[in-house]
Design a protein around this motif. Structure first.
Motif, PDB file in Angstrom:
ATOM      1  N   SER A  24       0.796  -1.227   0.000  1.00  0.00           N
ATOM      2  CA  SER A  24       0.000   0.000   0.000  1.00  0.00           C
ATOM      3  C   SER A  24       0.827   1.275   0.000  1.00  0.00           C
ATOM      4  CB  SER A  24      -0.914   0.007   1.234  1.00  0.00           C
ATOM      5  OG  SER A  24      -0.133  -0.033   2.424  1.00  0.00           O
ATOM      6  N   ALA A  25       2.121   1.187   0.261  1.00  0.00           N
ATOM      7  CA  ALA A  25       2.964   2.383   0.284  1.00  0.00           C
ATOM      8  C   ALA A  25       3.327   2.793  -1.143  1.00  0.00           C
ATOM      9  CB  ALA A  25       4.229   2.134   1.091  1.00  0.00           C
ATOM     10  N   GLU A 325       5.311  19.652  -9.363  1.00  0.00           N
ATOM     11  CA  GLU A 325       6.243  19.060  -8.402  1.00  0.00           C
ATOM     12  C   GLU A 325       5.769  17.709  -7.871  1.00  0.00           C
ATOM     13  OE1 GLU A 325       6.934  21.877  -5.291  1.00  0.00           O
ATOM     14  OE2 GLU A 325       7.251  23.552  -6.677  1.00  0.00           O
ATOM     15  N   ALA A 326       4.598  17.266  -8.319  1.00  0.00           N
ATOM     16  CA  ALA A 326       3.970  16.087  -7.712  1.00  0.00           C
ATOM     17  C   ALA A 326       4.771  14.814  -7.916  1.00  0.00           C
ATOM     18  CB  ALA A 326       2.558  15.909  -8.263  1.00  0.00           C
ATOM     19  N   PRO A 331       5.596  10.930  -2.910  1.00  0.00           N
ATOM     20  CA  PRO A 331       5.862   9.786  -2.024  1.00  0.00           C
ATOM     21  C   PRO A 331       6.350  10.193  -0.637  1.00  0.00           C
ATOM     22  CG  PRO A 331       6.680   9.323  -4.225  1.00  0.00           C
ATOM     23  CD  PRO A 331       6.284  10.775  -4.210  1.00  0.00           C
ATOM     24  N   ALA A 332       7.261  11.161  -0.564  1.00  0.00           N
ATOM     25  CA  ALA A 332       7.782  11.582   0.740  1.00  0.00           C
ATOM     26  C   ALA A 332       6.715  12.259   1.577  1.00  0.00           C
ATOM     27  CB  ALA A 332       8.969  12.530   0.543  1.00  0.00           C
ATOM     28  N   PRO A 337       2.947  11.107   8.800  1.00  0.00           N
ATOM     29  CA  PRO A 337       1.701  10.702   9.448  1.00  0.00           C
ATOM     30  C   PRO A 337       0.730  11.852   9.663  1.00  0.00           C
ATOM     31  CG  PRO A 337       3.416  10.957  11.090  1.00  0.00           C
ATOM     32  CD  PRO A 337       4.069  11.206   9.758  1.00  0.00           C
ATOM     33  N   ASN A 338      -0.536  11.491   9.873  1.00  0.00           N
ATOM     34  CA  ASN A 338      -1.549  12.348  10.516  1.00  0.00           C
ATOM     35  C   ASN A 338      -2.267  13.351   9.617  1.00  0.00           C
ATOM     36  OD1 ASN A 338      -0.732  11.026  12.816  1.00  0.00           O
ATOM     37  ND2 ASN A 338       0.475  12.732  13.596  1.00  0.00           N
TER      38      ASN A 338
END
Length: 345
Positions: A24-25, A325-326, A331-332, A337-338
């Motif tokens: 999923s990452a 820039e996408a 990914p980073a 989180p959150n």
């Protein structure tokens, strides 16, 4: 306004479904997307063309671009399931022309012209005219998480038990459900992977926040299940974590799966529980809920807008990334989180 003939977009590289699932990452954008320019699409019957202001990135988007979602990819088309923008043109009736000029939250779903682009096509029925008091960040995330939160909390309320369980407790969706639960006196039991998320979720209204990485996790889980007796388990993770939770839950528990963040095998530890304890495993897909409960959709949409307008709900923003820039940044930013990540064309 003048509509250009071409637009910039993030285009799908793959077609259909993958034969090699990869979790999923989102490790990188390049295997799945490429930047490009394509013709601005023309809306068909019952569709509208939207100038995109902001597009959200959901776990379902990541699964989709990797070919792991329940909908096939169309190579060369823009990705992105959800966004906010202004309707600039309508196809043939019924009704889309009544939306022209309005700011809407939209889901691209069946159109295959996604929101990670300067323009998107959506079914008019999948567009929500927005109140002026709703921010673009909330409008761009108005459909997938808010409507899922209301729909799944309806299931919790129908079950009648005050306690219920959720994995991925720090996700935007779970935070919305925790807010609903707090208002109505329900007791969410949620799991996280970081100790620093515990205080935040307790403050929002979670009754118990368990770190799945803690050495005493399973012992604590059994104690909480025994004390709270939850019957509903809303699961975005699956894998060993979900197996442990379902095994510890009481009779007549319902395991409702709406995501698969963990690619590991999901084992039913005690299959006899399905027979002798009347436990059940089922799935939840918002698209199916919207088809099945059409009468609930309108009130749910209005409720979500009111909650975002008066501050009971808000979308936590990790980053707003320019479309140019996408490819490099997404990914980073998603690994943080959150909060949610958005793309701005």
């Amino acid at each position: 306004m003048t509509i250009p003939s071409e637009m910039k977009a993030l285009l799908l590289v793959g077609d259909g479904y993958t034969r090699t699932p990869s979790g999923s990452a989102l490790e990188a954008m390049e295997p799945y997307l490429e930047p490009g320019s394509i013709a601005v699409p023309a809306p068909g019957p019952g569709q509208v063309l939207i100038k995109v202001s902001l597009a959200s990135i959901n776990p379902s988007d990541v699964a989709f671009i990797k070919g792991q979602y329940g909908q096939p990819r169309a190579k060369g088309r823009p990705a992105g399931f959800e966004g906010v923008g202004t309707v600039v043109a309508g196809g043939e009736e019924p009704h889309p022309k009544s939306l022209v000029g309005k700011r809407v939250a939209f889901a691209t779903g069946l159109s295959n012209w996604g929101s990670w682009a300067e323009y998107a096509v959506a079914e008019a029925a999948a567009c929500i005219p927005l109140l002026d008091t709703v921010r673009d960040e909330d409008g761009a995330a108005m459909i997938v998480n808010p409507l899922s939160a209301i729909a799944m909390f309806d299931i919790v309320k129908q079950e009648g038990e005050k306690a219920f369980v959720m994995t991925a407790g720090a996700s935007q969706l779970c935070k919305l459900i925790i807010g609903l639960a707090r208002e109505e006196g329900f007791r969410p039991v949620v799991t996280v992977r970081r100790d620093e998320q515990i205080a935040m979720l307790n403050e929002l209204g979670a009754a118990h926040v368990l770190n799945e990485k803690a050495p005493e996790f399973e012992a604590t889980l059994r104690e909480v299940m025994k004390a709270e007796q939850p019957r509903i388990f809303l699961d975005a993770v699956t894998g060993p974590l979900a197996s442990a939770i379902f095994n510890a839950m009481p009779k007549r528990a319902r395991w409702i799966i709406y995501g698969r963040l963990d690619p590991e095998a999901t084992i039913i530890r005690e299959p006899g529980q399905l027979i002798f304890q009347h436990k059940h495993i089922e799935g939840f897909w918002l698209s199916e809920w919207m088809r099945q409960f059409r009468d609930r959709r309108g009130p749910a949409v209005l409720e979500a807008q009111k909650r975002f307008s008066d501050g009971r709900w808000s979308t936590d923003v990790t980053a707003v990334i320019p479309l140019a820039e996408a490819m490099a940044r997404t990914p980073a930013e998603l690994a943080k989180p959150n909060g949610k990540v958005f793309i701005r064309p």
